[in-house]
Design an enzyme around this catalytic site. Structure first.
Site, PDB file in Angstrom:
ATOM      1  N   ASP A 125     -75.076  56.992  39.679  1.00 49.92           N
ATOM      2  CA  ASP A 125     -75.224  57.781  40.902  1.00 49.92           C
ATOM      3  C   ASP A 125     -76.661  58.004  41.348  1.00 49.92           C
ATOM      4  O   ASP A 125     -76.910  58.510  42.443  1.00 49.92           O
ATOM      5  CB  ASP A 125     -74.511  59.140  40.739  1.00 49.92           C
ATOM      6  CG  ASP A 125     -74.975  59.908  39.494  1.00 49.92           C
ATOM      7  OD1 ASP A 125     -76.178  59.855  39.163  1.00 49.92           O
ATOM      8  OD2 ASP A 125     -74.141  60.573  38.855  1.00 49.92           O
ATOM      9  N   HIS A 140     -75.960  51.102  33.116  1.00 51.59           N
ATOM     10  CA  HIS A 140     -74.794  50.584  33.847  1.00 51.59           C
ATOM     11  C   HIS A 140     -75.135  50.260  35.303  1.00 51.59           C
ATOM     12  O   HIS A 140     -74.257  50.136  36.140  1.00 51.59           O
ATOM     13  CB  HIS A 140     -73.629  51.576  33.790  1.00 51.59           C
ATOM     14  CG  HIS A 140     -73.032  51.696  32.422  1.00 51.59           C
ATOM     15  ND1 HIS A 140     -72.146  52.682  32.069  1.00 51.59           N
ATOM     16  CD2 HIS A 140     -73.203  50.934  31.306  1.00 51.59           C
ATOM     17  CE1 HIS A 140     -71.798  52.526  30.799  1.00 51.59           C
ATOM     18  NE2 HIS A 140     -72.428  51.490  30.314  1.00 51.59           N
TER      19      HIS A 140
END
Ligand code: NAD
Length: 261
Positions: A125, A140
């Site tokens: 995010d 990730h």
């Protein structure tokens, strides 16, 4: 919450320190932090929960709408990249409207104070960087970045070609930097994460169920190299933490800062 975290803590004696009063936990944690030469944090979905992003296993939002076995599968992406790109617009709109919470802000302050050397995050995010942390390894990937699978040209939302899926001017398929299920981990980020984990004195493990590999191995690697582990999670998941703070990250991290000398 996660069944795995619940079952892990049942059949073994809890560290004595687990039974301390909350105030004592913060004093002890602040002592460990203050005495550490190199401190890193491993963060997971829980650190962003208080920003309004549901954790993976408790998601009642986007992951319910988009089955990750289809929409976030590398194998499916290679066959039909449009599936991923159909979902991504929704994620970007949702994530862009969210702001760093008190946990992200406390970690940014910790870095500014010279008490935190590195964050390794499983989150995509971008909220650690938005909060002001400069040393962030995103193992990730990141929802905002993507690149052409043919020529490696990089794209951000500002220069991403339109279309589902979007194609690079060279004709190649564009793939997000986000690591999809079944996709090999990004080598450089993983190498750095392994290096950092084996060279720290203290690892803060925050808001992760420690079930997704290889991230779940990083606290073990840190411990094997002599580091102490502090876990911050309302439902502690680690077998081997030296200190567990069973509290939401947005409360625990500011309290930890308040207890620094
Ligand atoms: P997870 O969903 O497996 O576990 C989340 C953990 O956070 C749980 O142990 C839960 O008890 C804890 N938690 C919940 N609220 C918390 C809070 N306020 N403070 C502290 N802890 C809290 O998440 P994971 O271990 O990160 O693994 C899931 C995978 O899904 C990762 O690969 C991650 O990349 C991805 N994911 C990312 C995001 C994001 O970018 N924000 C969100 C969901 C999933």
């Amino acid at each position: 919450m996660s069944g795995a975290s619940g079952s892990k803590t049942i059949d073994r004696p809890l560290p004595v320190i687990y039974n301390c009063l909350m105030d004592d936990l913060y004093i002890k944690a602040a002592e460990l932090l203050n005495n550490s030469r190199r401190t890193i944090a491993l963060t997971g979905a829980g650190v962003s929960a208080e920003s309004g992003i549901p954790t993976f296993r408790n998601d009642d939002g986007l992951w319910k709408k988009y089955d990750p076995a289809i929409y976030a599968s590398y194998e499916v992406f290679l066959r039909d990249p449009s599936k991923y790109w159909e979902m991504r617009g929704d994620f970007i709109r949702t994530y862009n409207s969210l702001a760093p919470n008190n946990a992200h802000k406390a970690l940014a302050k910790m870095e500014r104070l010279g008490k935190l050397d590195q964050i390794i995050t499983q989150n995509i995010d971008g909220l650690h960087s938005k909060a002001g942390n400069r040393e962030v390894i995103e193992i990730h990937g990141n929802l905002q970045e993507s690149s052409c699978m043919t020529c490696n040209r990089e794209f951000t939302p500002a220069n991403l070609p339109e279309g589902i899926p979007p194609y690079c001017p060279c004709g190649g398929v564009i793939k997000p930097s986000t690591v999809l299920f079944g996709e090999p981990m990004p080598e450089e980020a993983m190498e750095r994460a392994l290096f950092e984990s084996s060279h720290c004195n203290l690892m803060l493990v925050i808001g992760t169920s420690a079930t997704v590999q290889p991230a779940a191995s990083l606290p073990v690697i840190a411990m094997d190299h002599g580091a102490r582990l502090i876990e911050i999670n309302p439902e502690p998941a680690l077998f081997h933490a030296d200190l567990r703070i069973p509290e939401q990250a947005g409360r625990a991290l500011p309290a930890l800062l308040d207890n620094l000398p």
